[in-house]
Design a protein around this motif. Sequence first.
Motif, short mmCIF file in Angstrom:
data_model
loop_
_atom_site.label_atom_id
_atom_site.label_comp_id
_atom_site.label_asym_id
_atom_site.label_seq_id
_atom_site.Cartn_x
_atom_site.Cartn_y
_atom_site.Cartn_z
N GLY A 138 0.81 -1.21 0.00
CA GLY A 138 0.00 0.00 0.00
C GLY A 138 0.85 1.26 0.00
O GLY A 138 2.04 1.24 -0.32
N GLY A 139 0.22 2.35 0.39
CA GLY A 139 0.88 3.65 0.36
C GLY A 139 2.09 3.74 1.26
O GLY A 139 3.11 4.34 0.90
N PHE A 140 1.99 3.13 2.46
CA PHE A 140 3.13 3.17 3.36
C PHE A 140 4.32 2.40 2.79
O PHE A 140 5.47 2.83 2.90
CB PHE A 140 2.74 2.60 4.74
N GLY A 141 4.05 1.25 2.18
CA GLY A 141 5.12 0.47 1.56
C GLY A 141 5.79 1.23 0.42
O GLY A 141 7.01 1.19 0.27
N ALA A 142 4.98 1.94 -0.37
CA ALA A 142 5.55 2.74 -1.46
C ALA A 142 6.41 3.87 -0.91
O ALA A 142 7.47 4.18 -1.45
CB ALA A 142 4.42 3.30 -2.33
N LEU A 143 5.95 4.46 0.20
CA LEU A 143 6.73 5.52 0.82
C LEU A 143 8.06 4.98 1.35
O LEU A 143 9.11 5.61 1.18
CB LEU A 143 5.92 6.17 1.95
N VAL A 144 8.02 3.82 1.99
CA VAL A 144 9.25 3.19 2.49
C VAL A 144 10.17 2.86 1.32
O VAL A 144 11.39 3.07 1.40
CB VAL A 144 8.91 1.92 3.31
N TRP A 145 9.61 2.36 0.21
CA TRP A 145 10.40 2.04 -0.97
C TRP A 145 11.12 3.29 -1.49
O TRP A 145 12.32 3.25 -1.78
CB TRP A 145 9.50 1.46 -2.06
N LEU A 146 10.39 4.38 -1.59
CA LEU A 146 11.00 5.63 -2.06
C LEU A 146 12.09 6.12 -1.10
O LEU A 146 13.14 6.60 -1.54
CB LEU A 146 9.93 6.70 -2.25
N MET A 147 11.83 6.01 0.20
CA MET A 147 12.83 6.46 1.17
C MET A 147 14.09 5.60 1.11
O MET A 147 15.21 6.12 1.18
CB MET A 147 12.24 6.45 2.59
N LEU A 148 13.93 4.27 0.99
CA LEU A 148 15.09 3.40 0.90
C LEU A 148 15.90 3.65 -0.36
O LEU A 148 17.13 3.74 -0.32
CB LEU A 148 14.65 1.93 0.95
N LEU A 149 15.20 3.77 -1.48
CA LEU A 149 15.89 4.04 -2.74
C LEU A 149 16.59 5.40 -2.70
O LEU A 149 17.74 5.54 -3.12
CB LEU A 149 14.90 3.97 -3.90
N GLY A 150 15.90 6.39 -2.17
CA GLY A 150 16.50 7.72 -2.04
C GLY A 150 17.71 7.72 -1.13
O GLY A 150 18.71 8.39 -1.40
N SER A 151 17.66 6.94 -0.04
CA SER A 151 18.80 6.86 0.87
C SER A 151 20.01 6.22 0.19
O SER A 151 21.14 6.68 0.37
CB SER A 151 18.43 6.05 2.11
N GLY A 152 19.76 5.18 -0.58
CA GLY A 152 20.86 4.54 -1.30
C GLY A 152 21.49 5.47 -2.32
O GLY A 152 22.72 5.56 -2.42
N VAL A 153 20.66 6.16 -3.07
CA VAL A 153 21.17 7.11 -4.07
C VAL A 153 21.90 8.25 -3.37
O VAL A 153 22.97 8.69 -3.83
CB VAL A 153 20.02 7.64 -4.96
N TYR A 154 21.37 8.73 -2.24
CA TYR A 154 22.02 9.80 -1.48
C TYR A 154 23.41 9.36 -1.02
O TYR A 154 24.37 10.13 -1.07
CB TYR A 154 21.16 10.18 -0.28
N ALA A 155 23.54 8.10 -0.58
CA ALA A 155 24.85 7.58 -0.16
C ALA A 155 25.82 7.56 -1.32
O ALA A 155 26.98 7.98 -1.19
CB ALA A 155 24.69 6.19 0.44
N LEU A 156 25.37 7.08 -2.48
CA LEU A 156 26.26 7.03 -3.65
C LEU A 156 26.67 8.42 -4.10
O LEU A 156 27.84 8.66 -4.43
CB LEU A 156 25.58 6.28 -4.79
N VAL A 157 25.73 9.35 -4.11
CA VAL A 157 26.06 10.72 -4.52
C VAL A 157 27.00 11.36 -3.51
O VAL A 157 27.92 12.10 -3.89
CB VAL A 157 24.76 11.55 -4.70
N GLY A 158 26.81 11.07 -2.22
CA GLY A 158 27.71 11.62 -1.20
C GLY A 158 29.14 11.13 -1.39
O GLY A 158 30.09 11.91 -1.27
N VAL A 159 29.30 9.86 -1.69
CA VAL A 159 30.64 9.31 -1.94
C VAL A 159 31.23 9.94 -3.19
O VAL A 159 32.40 10.31 -3.22
CB VAL A 159 30.60 7.77 -2.05
N TRP A 160 30.43 10.08 -4.23
CA TRP A 160 30.91 10.66 -5.48
C TRP A 160 31.34 12.11 -5.26
O TRP A 160 32.39 12.53 -5.75
CB TRP A 160 29.82 10.58 -6.55
N ARG A 161 30.55 12.87 -4.51
CA ARG A 161 30.91 14.26 -4.25
C ARG A 161 32.18 14.37 -3.42
O ARG A 161 33.03 15.23 -3.65
CB ARG A 161 29.76 14.99 -3.55
N ALA A 162 32.33 13.48 -2.42
CA ALA A 162 33.55 13.48 -1.61
C ALA A 162 34.76 13.12 -2.45
O ALA A 162 35.85 13.68 -2.29
CB ALA A 162 33.39 12.51 -0.43
N TYR A 163 34.58 12.18 -3.39
CA TYR A 163 35.67 11.79 -4.28
C TYR A 163 36.07 12.96 -5.19
O TYR A 163 37.25 13.17 -5.45
CB TYR A 163 35.25 10.57 -5.10
N ARG A 164 35.09 13.69 -5.68
CA ARG A 164 35.37 14.79 -6.62
C ARG A 164 36.00 16.00 -5.95
O ARG A 164 36.55 16.87 -6.63
CB ARG A 164 34.07 15.22 -7.31
#
Length: 132
Positions: free
Chosen positions: A104-130
């Motif tokens: 349902g809606g809560f699961g979709a929200l959790v999915w978006l938050m998890l995916l966003g957190s993973g992407v945020y981690a990758l972007v943070g590492v990339w920015r620190a590398y650059r």
Amino acid sequence: RSPPAAILAIVGPDRGKHVRNIAIIVLLALAVWLVPGGDEASVTISNLLSIIFVGGLLFLAYRLYMENRETIFGLEERQRWVLYAGAALIAITLVATRRLWDAGGFGALVWLMLLGSGVYALVGVWRAYREY
């Protein structure tokens, strides 16, 4: 009367090729709909295509890792852990997509938050590398 320019721009000079490809898709859809057992065959074909697609993604990940291994090992240990954790979080989230979206809606929200957190981690590492 000639077709509008917008349609010609989309279709282009390979008009016959596009019409042929659309006809193939329509014929496959009719076969799945009308042939007895077509729905089971379509599920089997879908599963095979999914396995091929996931295999291709895994091969792409392997190639990216092998081509950038020196850069990855050049990161600080903390950044490397964040990189691996972000990639694992994205992978686990993608595997659990159906379950989370079916919740349902809560699961979709959790999915978006998890995916966003993973992407945020990758972007943070990339920015620190650059920065260096």
